[in-house]
Design a protein around this motif. Structure first.
Motif, mmCIF file in Angstrom:
data_model
loop_
_atom_site.group_PDB
_atom_site.id
_atom_site.type_symbol
_atom_site.label_atom_id
_atom_site.label_comp_id
_atom_site.label_asym_id
_atom_site.label_seq_id
_atom_site.Cartn_x
_atom_site.Cartn_y
_atom_site.Cartn_z
ATOM 1 N N CYS A 1 32.602 81.665 103.538
ATOM 2 C CA CYS A 1 33.950 80.756 104.901
ATOM 3 C C CYS A 1 33.798 78.675 104.555
ATOM 4 O O CYS A 1 34.968 78.365 104.430
ATOM 5 C CB CYS A 1 34.237 81.013 106.085
ATOM 6 N N HIS A 2 31.948 78.942 104.874
ATOM 7 C CA HIS A 2 31.825 77.492 104.506
ATOM 8 C C HIS A 2 30.533 77.536 103.532
ATOM 9 O O HIS A 2 29.637 76.290 103.733
ATOM 10 C CB HIS A 2 31.509 77.395 106.343
ATOM 11 N N ALA A 3 30.940 77.854 102.745
ATOM 12 C CA ALA A 3 29.489 77.575 101.675
ATOM 13 C C ALA A 3 30.062 75.560 100.967
ATOM 14 O O ALA A 3 29.035 75.622 101.013
ATOM 15 C CB ALA A 3 29.552 78.364 100.532
ATOM 16 N N GLU A 4 30.355 75.510 101.500
ATOM 17 C CA GLU A 4 31.221 73.866 100.674
ATOM 18 C C GLU A 4 29.846 73.261 101.861
ATOM 19 O O GLU A 4 29.311 71.852 101.197
ATOM 20 C CB GLU A 4 32.076 73.563 100.561
ATOM 21 N N GLU A 5 29.289 73.658 103.302
ATOM 22 C CA GLU A 5 28.643 72.666 103.830
ATOM 23 C C GLU A 5 26.821 72.330 103.389
ATOM 24 O O GLU A 5 26.242 72.150 103.867
ATOM 25 C CB GLU A 5 28.542 73.187 105.250
ATOM 26 N N ILE A 6 27.230 73.834 102.059
ATOM 27 C CA ILE A 6 25.638 73.830 102.125
ATOM 28 C C ILE A 6 25.196 73.489 100.750
ATOM 29 O O ILE A 6 24.068 72.204 100.289
ATOM 30 C CB ILE A 6 25.494 75.351 101.792
ATOM 31 N N TYR A 7 26.570 73.298 99.600
ATOM 32 C CA TYR A 7 25.906 72.609 98.520
ATOM 33 C C TYR A 7 27.202 71.000 98.256
ATOM 34 O O TYR A 7 26.315 70.453 97.645
ATOM 35 C CB TYR A 7 26.823 74.135 97.707
ATOM 36 N N LEU A 8 27.738 70.716 98.619
ATOM 37 C CA LEU A 8 28.026 69.709 98.836
ATOM 38 C C LEU A 8 27.534 68.360 99.081
ATOM 39 O O LEU A 8 27.202 67.579 98.212
ATOM 40 C CB LEU A 8 29.750 69.175 99.492
ATOM 41 N N PRO A 9 26.575 68.535 100.410
ATOM 42 C CA PRO A 9 25.295 67.749 100.638
ATOM 43 C C PRO A 9 24.261 67.633 99.617
ATOM 44 O O PRO A 9 24.027 66.321 99.302
ATOM 45 C CB PRO A 9 24.639 68.032 101.826
ATOM 46 N N ALA A 10 24.482 68.133 98.634
ATOM 47 C CA ALA A 10 23.262 68.229 97.538
ATOM 48 C C ALA A 10 24.354 66.987 96.400
ATOM 49 O O ALA A 10 22.787 66.965 95.990
ATOM 50 C CB ALA A 10 22.973 69.409 97.122
ATOM 51 N N LYS A 11 25.070 66.654 96.953
ATOM 52 C CA LYS A 11 25.322 65.343 96.131
ATOM 53 C C LYS A 11 25.282 64.293 96.581
ATOM 54 O O LYS A 11 24.703 63.101 94.864
ATOM 55 C CB LYS A 11 26.758 66.083 95.911
ATOM 56 N N GLU A 12 24.245 64.364 97.330
ATOM 57 C CA GLU A 12 23.860 63.277 98.232
ATOM 58 C C GLU A 12 22.305 63.167 98.672
ATOM 59 O O GLU A 12 21.411 62.172 98.593
ATOM 60 C CB GLU A 12 24.433 63.076 99.811
ATOM 61 N N SER A 13 21.820 64.297 98.632
ATOM 62 C CA SER A 13 20.666 64.542 99.242
ATOM 63 C C SER A 13 19.661 65.916 98.636
ATOM 64 O O SER A 13 20.931 67.233 99.080
ATOM 65 C CB SER A 13 20.429 63.943 100.695
ATOM 66 N N ASP A 14 18.577 66.076 98.402
ATOM 67 C CA ASP A 14 17.872 67.442 98.299
ATOM 68 C C ASP A 14 18.624 68.330 99.256
ATOM 69 O O ASP A 14 18.207 68.359 100.547
ATOM 70 C CB ASP A 14 16.805 67.769 98.035
ATOM 71 N N VAL A 15 18.950 69.821 98.710
ATOM 72 C CA VAL A 15 19.492 70.485 100.270
ATOM 73 C C VAL A 15 18.574 71.738 99.475
ATOM 74 O O VAL A 15 18.358 72.382 98.452
ATOM 75 C CB VAL A 15 20.511 70.766 100.044
ATOM 76 N N ALA A 16 18.348 72.787 100.742
ATOM 77 C CA ALA A 16 16.974 73.712 100.725
ATOM 78 C C ALA A 16 18.107 74.976 101.021
ATOM 79 O O ALA A 16 18.091 74.974 102.622
ATOM 80 C CB ALA A 16 15.723 74.453 101.061
ATOM 81 N N PHE A 17 17.864 75.940 100.432
ATOM 82 C CA PHE A 17 19.080 77.145 100.567
ATOM 83 C C PHE A 17 18.082 78.186 100.635
ATOM 84 O O PHE A 17 17.683 79.281 99.351
ATOM 85 C CB PHE A 17 20.076 78.014 99.770
ATOM 86 N N LEU A 18 17.592 78.805 102.029
ATOM 87 C CA LEU A 18 16.031 79.613 101.913
ATOM 88 C C LEU A 18 17.662 81.428 101.374
ATOM 89 O O LEU A 18 18.176 81.556 102.460
ATOM 90 C CB LEU A 18 15.435 79.939 102.679
ATOM 91 N N VAL A 19 16.588 82.081 100.618
ATOM 92 C CA VAL A 19 17.440 83.592 100.327
ATOM 93 C C VAL A 19 16.154 84.508 100.726
ATOM 94 O O VAL A 19 15.142 83.936 100.036
ATOM 95 C CB VAL A 19 18.394 84.011 99.131
ATOM 96 N N VAL A 20 16.025 85.853 101.175
ATOM 97 C CA VAL A 20 15.090 87.067 101.076
ATOM 98 C C VAL A 20 15.143 87.474 100.162
ATOM 99 O O VAL A 20 16.121 87.597 99.132
ATOM 100 C CB VAL A 20 14.924 87.624 101.954
ATOM 101 N N GLY A 21 13.881 87.730 99.377
ATOM 102 C CA GLY A 21 13.687 87.897 98.159
ATOM 103 C C GLY A 21 13.743 87.186 96.845
ATOM 104 O O GLY A 21 13.326 86.147 97.394
#
Length: 320
Positions: A84-104
Motif C-alpha cells: 500500500c505504500h511502496a512509493e515510499e520505497i522507490y520515489l526517494p530513489a529519484k533523489e538518492s540511492d535507496v536499498a530494498f533488502l529481500v530475503v533470498g
C-alpha cells in the motif's frame, strides 16, 4: 601527474553517482553474512534502507543486520507497507540511492517484480543484486533443477476457504515428468478481524506452514479433485526445512509418511517428484525414510517419449 589523477578520480566519481538508484538486494537464506560483497557495499552507502519482511524471513532479527551493516536506521517493510505504500520505497530513489533488502533472491517473488515495474514507471533507476534462493537451493536434495516444472504456492486452508488452484499445475508438471516445488504459506502481521470488529487493531501471531500441514492439505486436495495428479501413499516427495542453514533438514518419502515427521523450525518447502532419474534417486538415498513405501516414477512412465515417425526416419535416410 598526481593533480591530474585526482581531478580524473573526482570527475569519474561524480559521474558514477550522477544517477540515483533503487537497489533491490538479495540477502540469501541464512543470516547477515549471506549478503554479497557488492550488496553490502551498496547497503552501507545508500541513504535509506528498507527490509522486506513478509514474503520470507531470515534466521536472525533486524538488530543483527544493522550491527553487521554498521547502521541503525533500517525500516522494516511489512505486507501493508509494501503493498500500500511502496512509493515510499522507490520515489526517494529519484533523489538518492535507496536499498530494498529481500530475503533470498529479489526476482523470485511477484511482489518484488511489481515494485520494479512501478519504480521504473515513476522514473526511478532500478538495479537488482542477486543472491541464493530456495528455488535453486532445493537442488541440494539431489533432484536436478532442470527437471522441475512450474513452482506452486500452497496457501493455508481455513473453514471457509480451501483453494486448490495449485492442483492442476502439479498435475501438469507430473504429466510432463517434471518435479514440482511447493512454496508454503507464511502469515506475518495478519490482522485479527474479530478484534477489528470491536474497534481494536490486533495482529495474529506469525504462522509458517510446515511440511506436515502442506502434506495434509495436498492429500485433501487429491481426495477432493480425484484427478490422479499424485498418489499420497506412493508418489515420492521431499520435505525440506531451513535451506541454506547449518541445521537444514531434508526427508524424502510419500505424503502420508512426511506428514508424520518432525522438520523443526521454519521455513519449510516441499517437492512432489515427477519422473526420477537413477542418478537423482541415488542422490536422494541419504534422505529416504527407512522402509518408505514410495514407488518411483521412472523415466518414460509419466511422459512417454515418442519414437520418430516412419516418415521422419525415411527423410533421415534420404538426407544420409
Amino acid at each position: 601527474n598526481s593533480s591530474f589523477s585526482l581531478l580524473l578520480f573526482l570527475h569519474s566519481n561524480r559521474f558514477h553517482h550522477s544517477t540515483m538508484v533503487l537497489y533491490i538486494i538479495g540477502l540469501g537464506l541464512h543470516d547477515e553474512k549471506d549478503v554479497t560483497v557488492r550488496g553490502l557495499e551498496l547497503i552501507k552507502s545508500s541513504s535509506k534502507v528498507f527490509l522486506e519482511a513478509y514474503t520470507s524471513i531470515l534466521s536472525i532479527g533486524k538488530e543483527r543486520l544493522e550491527a553487521f551493516y554498521g547502521r541503525d536506521d533500517i525500516v522494516v517493510a511489512d505486507r501493508d507497507f509494501v503493498e500500500c505504500h511502496a512509493e515510499e520505497i522507490y520515489l526517494p530513489a529519484k533523489e538518492s540511492d535507496v536499498a530494498f533488502l529481500v530475503v533470498g533472491d529479489p526476482v523470485c517473488a511477484t511482489t518484488h517484480s511489481d515494485i520494479i515495474i512501478r519504480a521504473r514507471e515513476a522514473g526511478a533507476v532500478v538495479e537488482v543484486v542477486h543472491n541464493a534462493s530456495a528455488m535453486g537451493a532445493v537442488g541440494c536434495c539431489g533432484l536436478q533443477l532442470y527437471n522441475f516444472g512450474q513452482t506452486v504456492s500452497i496457501p493455508y486452508f481455513d473453514e471457509n476457504w480451501r483453494p486448490t488452484s495449485f492442483y492442476p499445475k502439479i498435475k501438469y508438471n507430473r504429466r510432463g515428468g517434471l518435479h514440482t516445488l511447493c512454496l508454503l504459506d507464511i502469515k506475518v502481521k495478519e490482522p485479527d478481524f474479530e478484534a477489528m470488529k470491536r474497534g481494536k487493531i490486533v495482529y495474529l501471531p506469525p504462522r509458517f506452514m510446515t511440511v506436515n500441514e502442506a502434506s495434509d492439505q495436498l492429500i485433501e486436495a487429491e481426495e477432493a479433485r480425484a484427478g490422479g495428479a499424485y498418489i499420497p501413499n506412493k508418489t515420492l516427495c521431499v520435505g525440506l526445512a531451513r535451506l541454506g542453514q547449518p541445521d537444514q533438514c531434508i526427508i524424502a518419502g510419500t505424503l502420508e509418511e512426511l506428514k508424520e515427521k518432525d522438520f523443526g523450525a521454519p521455513l519449510h518447502c516441499l517437492i512432489i517428484c515427477g519422473e526420477v532419474h537413477d542418478m537423482e534417486l541415488e542422490a536422494l538415498k541419504p534422505y529416504l525414510i527407512d522402509n518408505s513405501k514410495f514407488e518411483v516414477d521412472v523415466e518414460g512412465s509419466l511422459f512417454p517419449r515418442d519414437e520418430p515417425s516412419s516418415k521422419a526416419a525415411d527423410d533421415d535416410d534420404v538426407d544420409a
